[in-house]
Motif scaffolding. Sequence first.
Motif, mmCIF file in Angstrom:
data_model
loop_
_atom_site.group_PDB
_atom_site.id
_atom_site.type_symbol
_atom_site.label_atom_id
_atom_site.label_comp_id
_atom_site.label_asym_id
_atom_site.label_seq_id
_atom_site.Cartn_x
_atom_site.Cartn_y
_atom_site.Cartn_z
ATOM 1 N N VAL A 209 2.541 8.111 -11.718
ATOM 2 C CA VAL A 209 3.602 8.371 -10.744
ATOM 3 C C VAL A 209 4.791 7.433 -10.906
ATOM 4 O O VAL A 209 5.773 7.537 -10.166
ATOM 5 C CB VAL A 209 3.072 8.329 -9.299
ATOM 6 C CG1 VAL A 209 2.061 9.450 -9.075
ATOM 7 C CG2 VAL A 209 2.457 6.973 -8.972
ATOM 8 N N THR A 210 4.713 6.522 -11.840
ATOM 9 C CA THR A 210 5.882 5.716 -12.237
ATOM 10 C C THR A 210 5.659 5.194 -13.651
ATOM 11 O O THR A 210 4.526 5.084 -14.112
ATOM 12 C CB THR A 210 6.148 4.531 -11.280
ATOM 13 O OG1 THR A 210 7.174 3.691 -11.855
ATOM 14 C CG2 THR A 210 4.917 3.674 -11.071
ATOM 15 N N GLY B 117 -4.147 1.548 -2.680
ATOM 16 C CA GLY B 117 -2.870 1.772 -3.377
ATOM 17 C C GLY B 117 -2.535 3.254 -3.426
ATOM 18 O O GLY B 117 -1.362 3.654 -3.328
ATOM 19 N N ILE B 118 -3.572 4.077 -3.558
ATOM 20 C CA ILE B 118 -3.375 5.531 -3.551
ATOM 21 C C ILE B 118 -2.786 5.963 -2.204
ATOM 22 O O ILE B 118 -1.757 6.632 -2.128
ATOM 23 C CB ILE B 118 -4.714 6.261 -3.821
ATOM 24 C CG1 ILE B 118 -5.220 5.960 -5.237
ATOM 25 C CG2 ILE B 118 -4.574 7.771 -3.586
ATOM 26 C CD1 ILE B 118 -6.670 6.378 -5.503
ATOM 27 N N MET C 91 -4.167 12.577 -6.053
ATOM 28 C CA MET C 91 -3.378 13.615 -5.388
ATOM 29 C C MET C 91 -3.572 14.973 -6.049
ATOM 30 O O MET C 91 -3.792 15.992 -5.387
ATOM 31 C CB MET C 91 -1.901 13.227 -5.401
ATOM 32 C CG MET C 91 -1.612 12.020 -4.516
ATOM 33 S SD MET C 91 0.107 11.455 -4.636
ATOM 34 C CE MET C 91 0.942 12.804 -3.797
ATOM 35 N N ILE D 270 -3.211 7.043 -8.801
ATOM 36 C CA ILE D 270 -2.528 7.583 -7.614
ATOM 37 C C ILE D 270 -2.272 9.083 -7.825
ATOM 38 O O ILE D 270 -2.635 9.921 -6.992
ATOM 39 C CB ILE D 270 -1.195 6.835 -7.372
ATOM 40 C CG1 ILE D 270 -1.461 5.370 -6.994
ATOM 41 C CG2 ILE D 270 -0.358 7.541 -6.300
ATOM 42 C CD1 ILE D 270 -0.221 4.462 -7.033
ATOM 43 N N ALA E 105 0.868 4.563 -1.630
ATOM 44 C CA ALA E 105 1.933 5.296 -2.322
ATOM 45 C C ALA E 105 2.270 6.572 -1.547
ATOM 46 O O ALA E 105 3.442 6.899 -1.325
ATOM 47 C CB ALA E 105 1.500 5.631 -3.747
ATOM 48 N N MET E 106 1.222 7.276 -1.120
ATOM 49 C CA MET E 106 1.448 8.543 -0.417
ATOM 50 C C MET E 106 2.146 8.327 0.920
ATOM 51 O O MET E 106 3.111 9.010 1.261
ATOM 52 C CB MET E 106 0.114 9.261 -0.212
ATOM 53 C CG MET E 106 -0.497 9.745 -1.514
ATOM 54 S SD MET E 106 -2.155 10.469 -1.290
ATOM 55 C CE MET E 106 -1.723 11.973 -0.412
ATOM 56 N N TRP F 275 5.728 7.487 0.502
ATOM 57 C CA TRP F 275 6.509 8.692 0.215
ATOM 58 C C TRP F 275 6.776 9.478 1.508
ATOM 59 O O TRP F 275 7.892 9.945 1.759
ATOM 60 C CB TRP F 275 5.741 9.546 -0.807
ATOM 61 C CG TRP F 275 6.272 10.928 -1.026
ATOM 62 C CD1 TRP F 275 7.576 11.336 -0.971
ATOM 63 C CD2 TRP F 275 5.502 12.101 -1.347
ATOM 64 N NE1 TRP F 275 7.657 12.688 -1.246
ATOM 65 C CE2 TRP F 275 6.404 13.177 -1.471
ATOM 66 C CE3 TRP F 275 4.132 12.332 -1.546
ATOM 67 C CZ2 TRP F 275 5.988 14.476 -1.782
ATOM 68 C CZ3 TRP F 275 3.717 13.618 -1.866
ATOM 69 C CH2 TRP F 275 4.645 14.674 -1.986
ATOM 70 N N ALA G 168 2.931 1.120 -5.753
ATOM 71 C CA ALA G 168 2.896 2.119 -4.675
ATOM 72 C C ALA G 168 4.285 2.284 -4.049
ATOM 73 O O ALA G 168 4.764 3.408 -3.849
ATOM 74 C CB ALA G 168 1.872 1.716 -3.621
ATOM 75 N N MET H 243 5.435 11.632 -7.410
ATOM 76 C CA MET H 243 4.570 12.239 -6.392
ATOM 77 C C MET H 243 5.105 13.540 -5.822
ATOM 78 O O MET H 243 4.350 14.477 -5.569
ATOM 79 C CB MET H 243 4.337 11.244 -5.255
ATOM 80 C CG MET H 243 3.364 10.140 -5.606
ATOM 81 S SD MET H 243 2.916 9.147 -4.162
ATOM 82 C CE MET H 243 4.402 8.158 -3.968
ATOM 83 N N ALA I 240 6.693 3.917 -6.536
ATOM 84 C CA ALA I 240 6.373 5.341 -6.691
ATOM 85 C C ALA I 240 6.896 6.128 -5.493
ATOM 86 O O ALA I 240 7.379 7.255 -5.625
ATOM 87 C CB ALA I 240 4.863 5.527 -6.848
ATOM 88 N N ALA I 241 6.817 5.508 -4.317
ATOM 89 C CA ALA I 241 7.338 6.156 -3.110
ATOM 90 C C ALA I 241 8.861 6.265 -3.177
ATOM 91 O O ALA I 241 9.438 7.308 -2.847
ATOM 92 C CB ALA I 241 6.910 5.372 -1.868
#
Lengths: 572, 572
Positions: free
Chosen positions: A401-402, B414-415, A419, A415, B418-419, B422, B455, A375, B458-459
């Motif tokens: 993103v992963t 989930g979008i 973005m 995801i 994840a954001m 992060w 999520a 991200m 990814a973060a």
Amino acid sequence: MSGARFSKTYQGELRVPMREIGLSDGTVFTVYDTSGPYTDPAVETDVTRGLSPLREQWILDRADVVGYGGRQVKPLDDGYRDQASWKRAHAVPRLGARRQPLRAAGGPVTQLAYARRGVVTKEMEFVAVREGVEAEFVRAEVAAGRAIIPANVNHPESEPMIIGRNFLVKINANIGNSAVTSSIEEEVEKMTWAIRWGADTVMDLSTGRDIHTTREWIIRNSPVPIGTVPLYQALEKVGGVAPDLSWEVYRDTLIEQCEQGVDYVTVHAGVRLSYVPLTVGRKTGIVSRGGSIMAAWCLAHHRENFLYENFEEMCEILASYDVAFSLGDGLRPGSIADANDEAQFAELRTLGELTGIARSRDVQVMVEGPGHVPMNKIKENVDLQRELCDDAPFYTLGPLVTDIAPGYDHITSGIGAAMIGWYGTAMLCYVTPKEHLGLPDREDVKTGVITYKIAAHAADLAKGHPKAQEWDDALSEARFEFRWEDQFELSLDPGTARSFHDETLPAAPAKTAHFCSMCGPKFCSMRISHDLRAAEGMRAKSEEFVAGGGEVYVQLTDRPLLPREERGQSEV
Amino acid sequence: MSGARFSKTYQGELRVPMREIGLSDGTVFTVYDTSGPYTDPAVETDVTRGLSPLREQWILDRADVVGYGGRQVKPLDDGYRDQASWKRAHAVPRLGARRQPLRAAGGPVTQLAYARRGVVTKEMEFVAVREGVEAEFVRAEVAAGRAIIPANVNHPESEPMIIGRNFLVKINANIGNSAVTSSIEEEVEKMTWAIRWGADTVMDLSTGRDIHTTREWIIRNSPVPIGTVPLYQALEKVGGVAPDLSWEVYRDTLIEQCEQGVDYVTVHAGVRLSYVPLTVGRKTGIVSRGGSIMAAWCLAHHRENFLYENFEEMCEILASYDVAFSLGDGLRPGSIADANDEAQFAELRTLGELTGIARSRDVQVMVEGPGHVPMNKIKENVDLQRELCDDAPFYTLGPLVTDIAPGYDHITSGIGAAMIGWYGTAMLCYVTPKEHLGLPDREDVKTGVITYKIAAHAADLAKGHPKAQEWDDALSEARFEFRWEDQFELSLDPGTARSFHDETLPAAPAKTAHFCSMCGPKFCSMRISHDLRAAEGMRAKSEEFVAGGGEVYVQLTDRPLLPREERGQSEV
């Protein structure tokens, strides 16, 4: 869309298709529709005859193309050595009489050329109605190269659509019979299925046999632009041996596809010989099929990529049919570790150079992007692409993103797609749950398309698109007012929403219940919220009363907001 | 994790559980594990007896708690009017002998109190091993209030974990028998199922009957911290009539739950009377159950929220058991339209005030967040929460980035999850595909948990967590080297990854095939990429040769990178 009450309508003189959702109060809510004539009960479709050529007259009226004999279709186009084996093996019926291909009578016939000359084409008008903007705005965006309208003169069946950062974010669905499995019928069916759920374009990534015939079926039946990677077919023609590829074989294949009506082609012209060594230290090398084929060719001959060297001639060909470039990112990262590395950005700089050349020849161009990106490194991709490619539309695959969730890569990539769409990517290439594992079936295609509609729509919302916000508002209002059927109909997948509700509260009266099935009647916050509004109204009245010296709030404490007699499940 | 080869291992003196993934080269890859003793074949578990009390001796050794008789459990705790009807209705067997509850002998017994005094507790040591950091770092983060370790002295069965922005991002799974459906056994089973897939904490949101007994079963069998919303049970005790709630009923319920071992409680103390009118203009009013209940109470009595008014007494109670606050966002937005509005942020300011009070009493505290937020408004939530709540851990529900996809809200949220992870959110509350529609079943719980693991991970990646990056690298290397079984085992859901691969290439030898099932042998970019590396090596050698005056590249052009004889499917 199983069980949905929406219907098809057409707006304006050009009959721009829209999906109309009938709401319970008698009003309708209108949304963008990609599903083509297949969802219009008034239109009879026959896949063996193809769709009616909506744009044919528009194209002919411009009087800048001529019909010609066209290149002869050969057994090798379908992967057969001779006529006999082609006929013998070919169980698939041929489509009806072939239309004579068209090409430019003189100079470029592209939407870009028209836009630059200040002409608003019918395609631009159509797009303007579809997007709810002025036609002149469409023309200006196309003229600036910030948007493209992929519209091959040999694909008159298509309903024009636009790809650009200042329009609704679009999504692409990939289909294609890989060498391992699949059939022509399945691929046509996947195309109509993908557009039913919202795919704006479809890429036919077929490999193996019957590529030409499969593509013919898909294009003749597709109301959305079709993209391809001509390199795949060219490789088949040389028996799958990358070093045996040549500009001549590729050029012949490109013309074959232009004549059939492909609307945009992915061209891996940015994989230059000198960039290949940059991938050696990567975790996952080269993961683009086209990229790896061209890298293999370059290394085998130790020569510059023939697509790069012949790019100007390619521009001339594409300009004669109005086929758009989708400049492939053959060196995109295939893992989080490889994101935003020198190999990737070296190629992007070359794609910027090629964008300039294509535009100078009036060819429409978009640029492809990754891939696998964490991200925190997504925005850099968009910013750099914008700068290097002078605002050409960006078209990305995810990004994921992963890497740790094969089986769920529609989500890992959804995801990143949301973005990158928000940051300015114009079209998102879907990823299905089968990515990295196998070929998508019907359900996977649907899941991939809906996941990407979510990502694209979320991006539209974040970019402040008024029409996008209206849709969310309509659904949320329906939810708050317990208009269950309206909530289902306004959703991306009415059948699924309805069936999930049915599982918990199956009875028909539950569809008018004033609470959600999660919480039951007592705990329903939306219901309490409604009661609060009533109470608020009451409080306002009470305050007026207080101003007159009366007693306040007594009514409220005497009367529970959820009266006892209503707390049971009698309403269910 | 059907068919996965991973096994359980324990690290260090405190026997910190880890999941070990055995790779084909004989090495193991270790990841964080939440699944508790259930995945250890050496441990026999019996849900009627509960788990063994891992932390009991640690707690007793600190010599700051005393056992006491505890509050008497009453029929009303389970929603029954008298003993007779309770016994009659109660089909569920009671758990074995109840442990005597513990509480502080003197001052606060919280991890925060210890951390502030400079003491590294066993819980902190355990967490340090789990996270791969120094114990002193854990202590310092807890002392600063930037992280919490929810660890009720009455839940000794729990394996300590930490929630804070400088640690791995955590996820919570909600379970609970709503008034409409479900049973105790199902809820316990959902808990063990949720932690098997990676839930770090579980919230029991039960309403209706048997709340007390259900919770007892869940806590006694849970190796992860359990959170609740005591207001739900309190409301049941007053027959579901919000205005009949009182501090006394609530306080009694809170103590009941502290004695049982609840580790954190959602408290809607920020829904102040004066904020309720701020929600009147919203599209979707108040969508938090607790928020709407408290708003109803405030309006009915036209009095300040009793949770706000009695917050200091609540702090004293929680401090005696080390139960953490999860300050509820009762006014969170329930639609994109309502995101980041005055009602939401007014409450957040109050949550900041309450955070300060809780900390001054040595009570651990985290703060809950939305909800429904478009992507462009997510960061503001984190930044403002951080500022107003002095870096207390943020714990958000999603957020959903669009409202238009009921049935797919694990993805829409989930979008956002994840954001926001992060951006610094410490724990993400999962959303299942059934959100807004119905109660999640087993499959929904799994889908929700895995989506949120994606999520959270990814973060972690985007925040640069080295251990997170190692996991992606391990999987990507397995992918690139065609170690299919390793790729499956390293994935979040080995069974699903394997079965998706089986659909396309079912034969066992395909698991060692040197190409992906999507592209077939000829088009496999990773395979070509391997061949390229070989060629690269050759090129380097050739260059040495050239330096010596020899001929270069001849070998390469003579020898296709994909030799003809290998192009068939003979390897499959």
